[in-house]
Structures are given as structure tokens and as C-alpha cells.
Design an enzyme around this catalytic site. Structure first.
Site, short mmCIF file in Angstrom:
data_model
loop_
_atom_site.label_atom_id
_atom_site.label_comp_id
_atom_site.label_asym_id
_atom_site.label_seq_id
_atom_site.Cartn_x
_atom_site.Cartn_y
_atom_site.Cartn_z
N SER A 179 0.82 -1.15 -0.02
CA SER A 179 -0.07 -0.04 -0.01
C SER A 179 0.83 1.23 -0.09
O SER A 179 2.17 1.16 0.42
CB SER A 179 -0.95 -0.02 1.35
N TYR B 238 -3.15 -1.06 10.72
CA TYR B 238 -3.08 -1.31 9.21
C TYR B 238 -1.72 -0.96 8.63
O TYR B 238 -1.19 -1.76 8.05
CB TYR B 238 -4.15 -0.61 8.64
N LYS C 82 1.27 -3.05 6.57
CA LYS C 82 1.69 -2.74 5.21
C LYS C 82 3.23 -2.38 5.23
O LYS C 82 3.80 -2.86 4.40
CB LYS C 82 0.86 -1.75 4.75
#
Length: 288
Positions: free
Chosen positions: A147, A160, A164
Site C-alpha cells: 500500500s 493497518y 503494510k
């Protein structure tokens, strides 16, 4: 001219988290290129819906229920795929959830689910498939969902962002390992910028993870609206991803300019070695 149809047409694709979002978009694109698509998702009905879309468009696909947070289920998936199809040309470890909330407010179950799905699902997806990909001696492609968040920082999306950053590091190391031991296997870090998906919909991921704190709702809504209003069309982004993977690129972007901006900011942060700073342009996203 794009060479994705030449590279991937007729092969077998395995895509996790393919019942919705980027995974579903990648599955549809792989089906359109002529691949037989194994649509893996924890939600069987969602996986079947993606399969139905592929079949309706003239492609071939099957749905398999897999919870990537359990390594043994990825072993079972690999066993099934190689028994049923003999080989795999494209493996995309996509399954992931977004988690919103301050570090100390996110419940233990949600923290563990985010780490297990977003990070361990990628690691064990590779572990389960890689030995058989190597043993086949044939060319194959692995894409791991990173990401633009892998190069930045965002309060209240810490869980999150952490996963990533880790997926990006894992993919970089895996690329080097493949170069040393299995150069016929091409590894890519897939780096979405802002795509129109439902990852920020209220309750997203609650079917496989603990609930988020109440304070996450406003943040989720702002992010959902931003992606809805300014995000790239999902199918266009997925088309670009597979085109770049077919060119054996490690860095695979939906929006290269956005990636470059974030990477430049990261480089400047490292060079300055100053404390993290939250830009005013994003402060309103997490403001109560």
C-alpha cells in the site's frame, strides 16, 4: 503493448480475499485474460459472487472458502489447487482488513486479526505455495498487497499501517530470495494508491475480526467519502496491476504519482531524522 494476456492467459490464478474489493477486481481481470481463477475468501457467498461474475463474462473460476489468518487453511488451499489444477502461474496474497482506532483503544481480538490476516496471511500464503512453485520449475508470479501506507504514517490507522510496512519489507526480502533460489519466480509488491473500494465501509471486516472502538466511526466515514469521491476506478487499477506484473516489475502501482509523492516524503523524513509530523491536510480526517 500490454503483454498480460500473453503472460497470464490460460494459466491458473489463486487470489485471496477475492470476494470483494481489490481481490475481486484482480480476479475479474485474471478471468478476462483467460485464466482459471481460484477465488479464495473467508466469505463463501462473496467468493461465489465473484465467480459468478467471471463465469458470466465467459471465464472459468471456482470459489474456495479460506481464512488466511490460519496457516493450516493456506496449506489446505495449496493442496487443493495443485491437486485440482496441477500448477499455479499467478498467486496474489491480497486478503486484508482495515482497522481504525487509537492503538490502546483497538481490542485485542481486532489487533490480532489485523496482524494475522494482513501480514501472516501473506507470509503463510507464500510459505504454502512457494515449494511447489519451485518444484514445478515453471515461471510463476507472486504479488503481495502492499500500500502507499507502507511508506507513510497515520494515527488511528496504526494497525493497518504496521502490517503494510511489514508486507513491503517481506516482499523486498522475498524478491531477493527468489533471485537466489528460484529466478523463474517473479515477486511484486502491489501498491494501491486510492481506489474505489468498500474497505472503509462501516463494519468492514467485522465478520472475521473483533469490533473496532466506537471512536473509529467518524474516521471511517471520512476515509470512505474520500475514496468514493477521489479514488481511481477499481477495475482500471486492477488492469494496471496485472499489466505491470506481466512486465516482471517489483514495484506495481495504481497511481505512480501518488506513490512518488509519498515515497519522496518518506525519504525526506529519513534524511531529516526529525520527529513525525502530521500534515495539516490530513489532520481533519482524524479530528473528532
Amino acid at each position: 503493448m500490454a503483454q498480460d494476456a500473453e503472460v497470464f492467459g490460460g494459466g491458473v490464478a489463486v487470489i485471496t480475499g477475492a470476494g470483494s474489493g481489490i481481490g475481486a477486481g484482480l480476479a475479474r481481470r485474471a478471468g478476462a485474460l483467460g485464466m482459471t481463477v481460484v477465488v479464495a475468501d473467508v466469505n463463501q457467498a462473496a467468493a461465489q459472487a465473484t465467480v459468478d461474475q467471471i463465469v458470466a463474462a465467459g471465464g472459468q473460476a471456482e470459489a474456495v472458502r479460506v481464512d488466511v489468518s490460519h496457516p493450516e487453511e493456506l496449506d489446505r488451499l495449496a493442496d487443493h489447487v495443485f491437486a485440482a489444477h496441477g500448477e499455479v502461474r499467478l498467486l496474489i496474497n491480497n486478503a486484508g482488513i482495515e482497522t481504525v482506532g487509537y492503538t490502546w483503544e483497538v481490542p485485542t481480538a481486532r489487533w490480532e486479526a489485523t496482524l494475522n490476516i494482513n501480514l501472516h496471511g501473506v507470509i503463510h500464503g507464500v510459505r504454502a505455495f512457494m515449494p511447489r512453485l519451485i518444484a514445478s520449475g515453471k515461471e510463476a508470479w507472486i504479488g503481495n498487497l502492499s500500500s502507499v501506507g507502507a511508506f507513510g504514517m497515520m494515527p488511528a490507522q496504526t494497525a493497518y499501517i504496521v502490517t503494510k510496512h511489514a508486507v513491503q519489507a517481506f516482499s523486498e526480502c522475498l524478491y531477493l530470495e527468489a533471485q537466489l533460489k528460484a529466478p523463474q519466480i517473479h515477486v511484486s509488491a502491489i501498491i494501491p494508491g486510492m481506489l474505489k473500494t468498500n474497505i472503509f465501509n462501516a463494519g468492514a471486516g467485522d465478520d472475521v475480526a473483533g469490533h473496532e472502538p466506537e471512536s473509529a466511526r467518524a474516521h471511517r466515514q471520512r476515509m470512505f467519502e474520500m475514496m468514493r469521491d477521489y479514488g481511481m476506478d477499481l477495475d482500471e487499477g486492477c488492469r494496471l496491476f496485472l499489466e505491470q506484473m506481466a512486465e516482471n516489475r517489483f514495484w506495481v502501482h495504481s497511481q505512480p504519482d501518488m506513490s512518488r509523492e509519498v515515497l519522496d516524503g518518506r525519504i525526506a523524513f529519513f534524511q531529516a531524522q526529525q520527529a513525525p509530523v502530521l500534515p495539516e491536510s490530513v489532520r481533519h480526517i482524524i479530528a473528532e
